[in-house]
Design a protein around this motif. Structure first.
Motif, short mmCIF file in Angstrom:
data_model
loop_
_atom_site.label_atom_id
_atom_site.label_comp_id
_atom_site.label_asym_id
_atom_site.label_seq_id
_atom_site.Cartn_x
_atom_site.Cartn_y
_atom_site.Cartn_z
N UNK A 66 54.28 -8.46 0.29
CA UNK A 66 54.75 -8.99 -1.14
C UNK A 66 54.13 -8.41 -2.05
N UNK A 67 53.12 -7.67 -2.21
CA UNK A 67 52.24 -7.03 -3.19
C UNK A 67 53.03 -5.46 -3.34
N UNK A 68 53.75 -5.07 -2.39
CA UNK A 68 54.50 -3.66 -2.70
C UNK A 68 55.51 -3.89 -3.64
N UNK A 69 55.33 -3.26 -4.90
CA UNK A 69 56.06 -3.26 -6.08
C UNK A 69 57.50 -2.32 -5.86
N UNK A 70 58.44 -2.65 -6.40
CA UNK A 70 59.62 -1.89 -6.66
C UNK A 70 59.54 -1.06 -7.76
N UNK A 71 59.93 0.00 -7.68
CA UNK A 71 60.00 1.24 -8.70
C UNK A 71 61.32 1.54 -9.06
N UNK A 72 61.46 2.02 -10.38
CA UNK A 72 62.88 2.38 -10.98
C UNK A 72 62.57 4.08 -10.80
N UNK A 73 63.52 4.83 -11.31
CA UNK A 73 63.64 6.36 -11.26
C UNK A 73 62.82 6.85 -12.36
N UNK A 74 62.09 6.23 -13.14
CA UNK A 74 60.98 6.62 -14.18
C UNK A 74 59.73 6.59 -13.45
N UNK A 75 59.48 5.64 -12.36
CA UNK A 75 58.50 5.65 -11.48
C UNK A 75 57.69 4.44 -12.13
N UNK A 76 58.41 3.43 -12.90
CA UNK A 76 57.82 2.13 -13.36
C UNK A 76 58.25 0.89 -12.70
N UNK A 77 57.28 -0.25 -12.64
CA UNK A 77 57.61 -1.22 -12.01
C UNK A 77 58.94 -1.95 -12.35
N UNK A 78 59.57 -2.48 -11.43
CA UNK A 78 60.68 -3.08 -11.82
C UNK A 78 60.28 -4.41 -12.43
N UNK A 79 60.87 -4.88 -13.55
CA UNK A 79 60.71 -6.05 -14.20
C UNK A 79 61.83 -7.10 -14.08
N UNK A 80 61.30 -8.25 -14.08
CA UNK A 80 62.11 -9.46 -14.32
C UNK A 80 62.74 -9.46 -15.73
N UNK A 81 63.84 -9.69 -16.06
CA UNK A 81 64.62 -9.61 -17.54
C UNK A 81 64.88 -8.40 -17.96
N UNK A 82 64.59 -7.19 -17.31
CA UNK A 82 64.98 -5.94 -17.74
C UNK A 82 65.90 -5.27 -17.01
N UNK A 83 67.20 -4.92 -17.98
CA UNK A 83 68.38 -4.54 -17.10
C UNK A 83 68.19 -3.01 -16.68
N UNK A 84 68.85 -3.23 -15.25
CA UNK A 84 68.62 -1.75 -14.77
C UNK A 84 70.14 -1.41 -13.97
N UNK A 85 70.59 -0.14 -13.85
CA UNK A 85 71.74 0.25 -13.05
C UNK A 85 71.11 0.43 -11.68
N UNK A 86 72.14 -0.07 -10.73
CA UNK A 86 71.97 0.09 -9.21
C UNK A 86 73.20 1.16 -9.10
N UNK A 87 72.36 2.29 -8.69
CA UNK A 87 73.29 3.56 -8.68
C UNK A 87 72.88 4.27 -7.23
N UNK A 88 73.94 4.73 -6.59
CA UNK A 88 73.81 5.42 -5.22
C UNK A 88 72.85 6.60 -5.26
N UNK A 89 72.12 6.47 -4.24
CA UNK A 89 70.74 7.45 -3.98
C UNK A 89 71.53 8.71 -3.60
#
Length: 232
Positions: free
Chosen positions: A28-51
C-alpha cells in the motif's frame, strides 16, 4: 514440554501473520510516479500514454461505440492511434482511507493526510476524464467483451459500484522503474464475484478500444498535464 511446543507454534503463527501484515502495508505504501519522477496526486490531471513508443499508439480519450444489445452509443475509452497525441487528461480518486488501512489508529496523522492525496500501487481507484462526470466502468453488457466505459459513479465503494474500481500496478513488480498497467480486480467487496483481468487494447476496424482482457496488458506511463501558464 508439550505446552512449550504449543507456545512455540503459536508464536511462529503470530509471527507469520505479522509478516503478512507488513507485506500488505508495504504494498500500500508503494507510490505511483509520473514521468517527471513525482508522486501521482489525487486531483492532479495526467495523461495515460503508451509506454511503447512508435506504432503502439498514444494517449487515451473517449469515443462512442454501439452496444450489440441496444442501438444507443456508449461513451467508451479508446487509445489514439497516433503516438504523438497524448489524448485527454484523467483524474484519480482512491478508495477512502478506512477501506484501505484497517489499523488506522497505528498510522501517524501526517501519513494519513499524505495518503489521502497520493496514489499508491495496488490501491482501488476511480478514474475519470477531466470535465466528464462518469468514471471508468467495466461494461459487462457486451457479452464476452468487457469494454471500459464512462458509465460509473464516483465513490461509494461496495457491491453496487464494484465495476468502477481499478488498480495501478507495475508491469514488472521487481523493477520500480518499469511501466505501469491497469488491472480490474477490486478488493473492496469480499462477497462480490469478480473476474479479474488487465486493461488492454482491443482493435476493431482501426479503433483501439480499452477492454478488460485475460491476457495482454496495456503498458503505459503517466505524463502530468501542464496548464498553459506552467513552464515545461
Amino acid at each position: 514440554m508439550k505446552m512449550q511446543s504449543i507456545l512455540v507454534q503459536l508464536f511462529f503463527f503470530a509471527f507469520l501473520l505479522r509478516l503478512q501484515a507488513i507485506a500488505q502495508t508495504h504494498n500500500l505504501c508503494e507510490v505511483v510516479f509520473d514521468t517527471d519522477g513525482n508522486e501521482l496526486q489525487q486531483g492532479t490531471p495526467y495523461y495515460i500514454v503508451s509506454a511503447v513508443r512508435g506504432g503502439h499508439g498514444g494517449g487515451l480519450t473517449v469515443g462512442t461505440r454501439e452496444r450489440s444489445s441496444s442501438t444507443t452509443n456508449t461513451p467508451t475509452v479508446k487509445q489514439h492511434s497516433y503516438n504523438m497525441n497524448f489524448g485527454s487528461p484523467v483524474l484519480f480518486t482512491p478508495v477512502p482511507l478506512p477501506s484501505r488501512v484497517k489499523s488506522i489508529a497505528e498510522t501517524p496523522s501526517t501519513q494519513i493526510r499524505s495518503e489521502e492525496i497520493t496514489i499508491h500501487v495496488s490501491t482501488d481507484v476511480n478514474i475519470r476524464f477531466m470535465e466528464m462526470p462518469g468514471v471508468w466502468q467495466v461494461d459487462a453488457a457486451s457479452g464476452r467483451e468487457r469494454y471500459v466505459t464512462l458509465e460509473g459513479k464516483s465513490g461509494h465503494p461496495g457491491k453496487s459500484t464494484v465495476k468502477n474500481w481499478f488498480k495501478i500496478l507495475l508491469v514488472n513488480a521487481s523493477d520500480p522503474a518499469s511501466a505501469y498497467r491497469i488491472r480490474y480486480c477490486p478488493g473492496l467487496c469480499e462477497s462480490c464475484h469478480v473476474t479479474c483481468g488487465d486493461v488492454g487494447i482491443r482493435k476493431e476496424e482501426g479503433t483501439r478500444w480499452l477492454s478488460v482482457l485475460t491476457r495482454g496488458e496495456f503498458p503505459f506511463v503517466f505524463v502530468k498535464a501542464r496548464s498553459n501558464n506552467e513552464a515545461d
